[in-house]
Design a protein around this motif. Structure first.
Motif, PDB file in Angstrom:
ATOM      1  N   ALA A  43     -92.814  43.840  29.536  1.00 20.14           N
ATOM      2  CA  ALA A  43     -92.402  43.779  28.162  1.00 20.14           C
ATOM      3  C   ALA A  43     -92.909  43.193  27.118  1.00 20.14           C
ATOM      4  O   ALA A  43     -93.302  44.174  25.982  1.00 20.14           O
ATOM      5  CB  ALA A  43     -91.056  42.737  28.096  1.00 20.14           C
ATOM      6  N   ALA A  44     -94.304  42.691  27.262  1.00 21.65           N
ATOM      7  CA  ALA A  44     -94.896  41.889  26.511  1.00 21.65           C
ATOM      8  C   ALA A  44     -96.584  42.659  26.769  1.00 21.65           C
ATOM      9  O   ALA A  44     -96.542  43.782  25.431  1.00 21.65           O
ATOM     10  CB  ALA A  44     -95.589  40.870  27.068  1.00 21.65           C
ATOM     11  N   LYS A  45     -96.518  43.668  27.620  1.00 25.59           N
ATOM     12  CA  LYS A  45     -97.686  44.899  27.608  1.00 25.59           C
ATOM     13  C   LYS A  45     -97.027  46.006  26.503  1.00 25.59           C
ATOM     14  O   LYS A  45     -97.998  46.371  25.386  1.00 25.59           O
ATOM     15  CB  LYS A  45     -98.296  45.480  28.780  1.00 25.59           C
ATOM     16  CG  LYS A  45     -98.894  44.324  29.668  1.00 25.59           C
ATOM     17  CD  LYS A  45     -99.065  44.862  31.426  1.00 25.59           C
ATOM     18  CE  LYS A  45     -99.702  44.045  31.910  1.00 25.59           C
ATOM     19  NZ  LYS A  45    -100.289  44.740  33.034  1.00 25.59           N
ATOM     20  N   ASN A  46     -95.608  46.103  26.511  1.00 26.86           N
ATOM     21  CA  ASN A  46     -95.203  47.437  26.145  1.00 26.86           C
ATOM     22  C   ASN A  46     -95.080  47.273  24.349  1.00 26.86           C
ATOM     23  O   ASN A  46     -95.748  47.132  23.205  1.00 26.86           O
ATOM     24  CB  ASN A  46     -93.797  47.596  26.281  1.00 26.86           C
ATOM     25  CG  ASN A  46     -93.856  48.492  27.362  1.00 26.86           C
ATOM     26  OD1 ASN A  46     -95.176  49.263  27.529  1.00 26.86           O
ATOM     27  ND2 ASN A  46     -92.906  47.767  28.130  1.00 26.86           N
ATOM     28  N   ILE A  47     -94.633  45.400  24.034  1.00 23.41           N
ATOM     29  CA  ILE A  47     -94.888  44.942  22.645  1.00 23.41           C
ATOM     30  C   ILE A  47     -96.357  45.223  22.089  1.00 23.41           C
ATOM     31  O   ILE A  47     -96.580  45.514  21.174  1.00 23.41           O
ATOM     32  CB  ILE A  47     -94.591  43.976  22.763  1.00 23.41           C
ATOM     33  CG1 ILE A  47     -93.081  43.631  22.692  1.00 23.41           C
ATOM     34  CG2 ILE A  47     -94.898  43.066  21.226  1.00 23.41           C
ATOM     35  CD1 ILE A  47     -91.891  43.083  22.810  1.00 23.41           C
ATOM     36  N   LEU A  48     -97.422  45.039  22.443  1.00 23.00           N
ATOM     37  CA  LEU A  48     -98.595  44.365  22.286  1.00 23.00           C
ATOM     38  C   LEU A  48     -98.992  46.436  21.807  1.00 23.00           C
ATOM     39  O   LEU A  48    -100.429  46.155  21.135  1.00 23.00           O
ATOM     40  CB  LEU A  48     -99.060  43.688  23.619  1.00 23.00           C
ATOM     41  CG  LEU A  48     -99.521  42.031  24.106  1.00 23.00           C
ATOM     42  CD1 LEU A  48    -100.080  41.784  24.661  1.00 23.00           C
ATOM     43  CD2 LEU A  48     -99.890  42.072  22.079  1.00 23.00           C
ATOM     44  N   ALA A  49     -98.786  46.989  23.077  1.00 19.80           N
ATOM     45  CA  ALA A  49     -99.307  48.481  22.912  1.00 19.80           C
ATOM     46  C   ALA A  49     -98.560  48.867  21.972  1.00 19.80           C
ATOM     47  O   ALA A  49     -99.931  49.914  21.627  1.00 19.80           O
ATOM     48  CB  ALA A  49     -98.864  48.703  24.394  1.00 19.80           C
ATOM     49  N   TYR A 101     -97.400  35.828  21.527  1.00 20.13           N
ATOM     50  CA  TYR A 101     -98.276  35.326  20.706  1.00 20.13           C
ATOM     51  C   TYR A 101     -99.308  35.152  20.981  1.00 20.13           C
ATOM     52  O   TYR A 101    -100.528  35.388  20.668  1.00 20.13           O
ATOM     53  CB  TYR A 101     -97.395  33.982  20.871  1.00 20.13           C
ATOM     54  CG  TYR A 101     -97.878  33.413  19.767  1.00 20.13           C
ATOM     55  CD1 TYR A 101     -97.496  33.471  18.167  1.00 20.13           C
ATOM     56  CD2 TYR A 101     -99.302  32.522  19.707  1.00 20.13           C
ATOM     57  CE1 TYR A 101     -98.014  32.557  17.498  1.00 20.13           C
ATOM     58  CE2 TYR A 101     -99.592  31.355  18.884  1.00 20.13           C
ATOM     59  CZ  TYR A 101     -99.852  31.662  17.682  1.00 20.13           C
ATOM     60  OH  TYR A 101    -100.037  30.817  16.594  1.00 20.13           O
ATOM     61  N   SER A 102    -100.036  34.778  22.366  1.00 16.06           N
ATOM     62  CA  SER A 102    -101.396  34.353  22.973  1.00 16.06           C
ATOM     63  C   SER A 102    -102.067  35.659  23.223  1.00 16.06           C
ATOM     64  O   SER A 102    -103.315  35.617  22.751  1.00 16.06           O
ATOM     65  CB  SER A 102    -100.933  33.720  24.547  1.00 16.06           C
ATOM     66  OG  SER A 102    -100.453  34.510  25.542  1.00 16.06           O
ATOM     67  N   GLY A 103    -101.212  36.587  23.690  1.00 19.22           N
ATOM     68  CA  GLY A 103    -102.151  38.362  23.249  1.00 19.22           C
ATOM     69  C   GLY A 103    -102.570  37.853  21.771  1.00 19.22           C
ATOM     70  O   GLY A 103    -103.634  38.662  21.716  1.00 19.22           O
ATOM     71  N   CYS A 104    -101.725  38.547  21.084  1.00 14.73           N
ATOM     72  CA  CYS A 104    -102.621  37.596  19.859  1.00 14.73           C
ATOM     73  C   CYS A 104    -103.503  37.082  19.117  1.00 14.73           C
ATOM     74  O   CYS A 104    -104.542  37.560  18.017  1.00 14.73           O
ATOM     75  CB  CYS A 104    -101.386  37.952  18.700  1.00 14.73           C
ATOM     76  SG  CYS A 104     -99.746  39.378  18.450  1.00 14.73           S
ATOM     77  N   ASN A 110    -104.383  36.446  13.735  1.00  9.16           N
ATOM     78  CA  ASN A 110    -103.857  35.914  12.997  1.00  9.16           C
ATOM     79  C   ASN A 110    -102.694  35.608  13.288  1.00  9.16           C
ATOM     80  O   ASN A 110    -102.466  35.894  11.799  1.00  9.16           O
ATOM     81  CB  ASN A 110    -104.750  35.607  12.190  1.00  9.16           C
ATOM     82  CG  ASN A 110    -106.228  35.825  11.787  1.00  9.16           C
ATOM     83  OD1 ASN A 110    -106.444  35.402  12.263  1.00  9.16           O
ATOM     84  ND2 ASN A 110    -107.101  37.270  11.158  1.00  9.16           N
ATOM     85  N   PRO A 111    -101.910  35.311  14.454  1.00 11.50           N
ATOM     86  CA  PRO A 111    -100.083  35.329  14.355  1.00 11.50           C
ATOM     87  C   PRO A 111     -99.979  34.531  13.777  1.00 11.50           C
ATOM     88  O   PRO A 111    -100.960  32.644  13.997  1.00 11.50           O
ATOM     89  CB  PRO A 111    -100.204  35.324  15.709  1.00 11.50           C
ATOM     90  CG  PRO A 111    -101.363  35.117  16.114  1.00 11.50           C
ATOM     91  CD  PRO A 111    -102.577  35.384  15.521  1.00 11.50           C
ATOM     92  N   THR A 112     -99.015  34.431  12.829  1.00 10.44           N
ATOM     93  CA  THR A 112     -98.353  32.831  12.940  1.00 10.44           C
ATOM     94  C   THR A 112     -96.730  33.099  13.072  1.00 10.44           C
ATOM     95  O   THR A 112     -96.086  34.471  13.804  1.00 10.44           O
ATOM     96  CB  THR A 112     -97.769  33.174  10.955  1.00 10.44           C
ATOM     97  OG1 THR A 112     -97.689  34.585  10.617  1.00 10.44           O
ATOM     98  CG2 THR A 112     -99.682  33.374  11.182  1.00 10.44           C
ATOM     99  N   LEU A 113     -95.685  32.459  12.830  1.00 13.96           N
ATOM    100  CA  LEU A 113     -94.600  32.247  13.281  1.00 13.96           C
ATOM    101  C   LEU A 113     -93.633  32.073  12.172  1.00 13.96           C
ATOM    102  O   LEU A 113     -93.297  31.076  11.643  1.00 13.96           O
ATOM    103  CB  LEU A 113     -94.128  30.843  14.626  1.00 13.96           C
ATOM    104  CG  LEU A 113     -94.724  31.970  16.152  1.00 13.96           C
ATOM    105  CD1 LEU A 113     -95.058  29.931  16.560  1.00 13.96           C
ATOM    106  CD2 LEU A 113     -93.653  32.954  16.645  1.00 13.96           C
ATOM    107  N   ILE A 128     -92.997  36.993  15.668  1.00 11.40           N
ATOM    108  CA  ILE A 128     -94.419  36.879  15.645  1.00 11.40           C
ATOM    109  C   ILE A 128     -95.137  37.598  14.116  1.00 11.40           C
ATOM    110  O   ILE A 128     -94.888  39.078  13.949  1.00 11.40           O
ATOM    111  CB  ILE A 128     -94.752  36.825  16.789  1.00 11.40           C
ATOM    112  CG1 ILE A 128     -94.211  36.027  17.681  1.00 11.40           C
ATOM    113  CG2 ILE A 128     -96.362  36.968  17.210  1.00 11.40           C
ATOM    114  CD1 ILE A 128     -94.199  36.266  18.925  1.00 11.40           C
ATOM    115  N   VAL A 129     -95.809  37.320  13.378  1.00  9.31           N
ATOM    116  CA  VAL A 129     -96.055  38.231  12.386  1.00  9.31           C
ATOM    117  C   VAL A 129     -98.134  38.104  12.411  1.00  9.31           C
ATOM    118  O   VAL A 129     -98.464  36.914  12.635  1.00  9.31           O
ATOM    119  CB  VAL A 129     -95.895  37.837  10.897  1.00  9.31           C
ATOM    120  CG1 VAL A 129     -96.859  38.860  10.363  1.00  9.31           C
ATOM    121  CG2 VAL A 129     -94.394  37.586  11.094  1.00  9.31           C
ATOM    122  N   ILE A 130     -98.845  39.210  12.679  1.00  7.76           N
ATOM    123  CA  ILE A 130    -100.020  39.572  12.594  1.00  7.76           C
ATOM    124  C   ILE A 130    -100.783  39.297  10.899  1.00  7.76           C
ATOM    125  O   ILE A 130     -99.803  39.914  10.388  1.00  7.76           O
ATOM    126  CB  ILE A 130    -100.865  40.436  13.957  1.00  7.76           C
ATOM    127  CG1 ILE A 130    -100.427  42.257  13.261  1.00  7.76           C
ATOM    128  CG2 ILE A 130     -99.972  40.378  15.097  1.00  7.76           C
ATOM    129  CD1 ILE A 130    -100.794  42.805  13.737  1.00  7.76           C
TER     130      ILE A 130
END
Length: 132
Positions: A43-49, A101-104, A110-113, A128-130
């Motif tokens: 799921a994290a990989k799909n979101i990061l992609a 978050y750690s991927g960003c 520059n991620p923020t919450l 999670i906003v970049i």
């Protein structure tokens, strides 16, 4: 009359069955945990992609940020207090959210919450906003 040897044999068989059953349950739980962890990683990989596409759309719209993922209340350590609705990344308890978050951070995005709510108090969480 009680046959002591038979009683000992039955007790030993019962103990062994108990040990075997515990081992089987432990192995099943470990397998389930592994499957869950794999699903969270996927799921994290799909979101990061999806980040390049989301960033492109937002940049084309004149924005300098993109929402990447919602971190709902079930994925936040609710025992912490959030002054002014500011949350620290280490308070994320959901594995997918932690990985995203750690991927960003690793990608230097520059991620923020950022806090959100539905307006009537029923639903809330953090995005999670970049930023660029």
């Amino acid at each position: 009359m009680i046959n002591i040897q038979e009683l000992q044999r039955l007790a030993q068989e019962s103990i062994q069955r108990g040990k075997d059953e515990k081992k089987r349950k432990d192995e099943e739980e470990a397998r389930k945990r592994s499957e869950i962890k794999e699903a969270q990683l996927l799921a994290a990989k799909n979101i990061l992609a999806q980040i390049p596409g989301r960033a492109l759309i937002e940049a084309q719209s004149g924005r300098n940020f993109a929402i990447i993922m919602n971190v709902g209340c079930r994925d936040i350590n609710l025992s912490e207090r959030y002054p002014n609705n500011v949350m620290k990344p280490e308070w994320i308890i959901g594995e997918t959210g932690k990985l995203v978050y750690s991927g960003c951070v690793n990608l230097k995005l520059n991620p923020t919450l950022e806090y959100w709510h539905d307006g009537c108090g029923m639903e809330s969480g953090y995005n999670i906003v970049i930023h660029w």
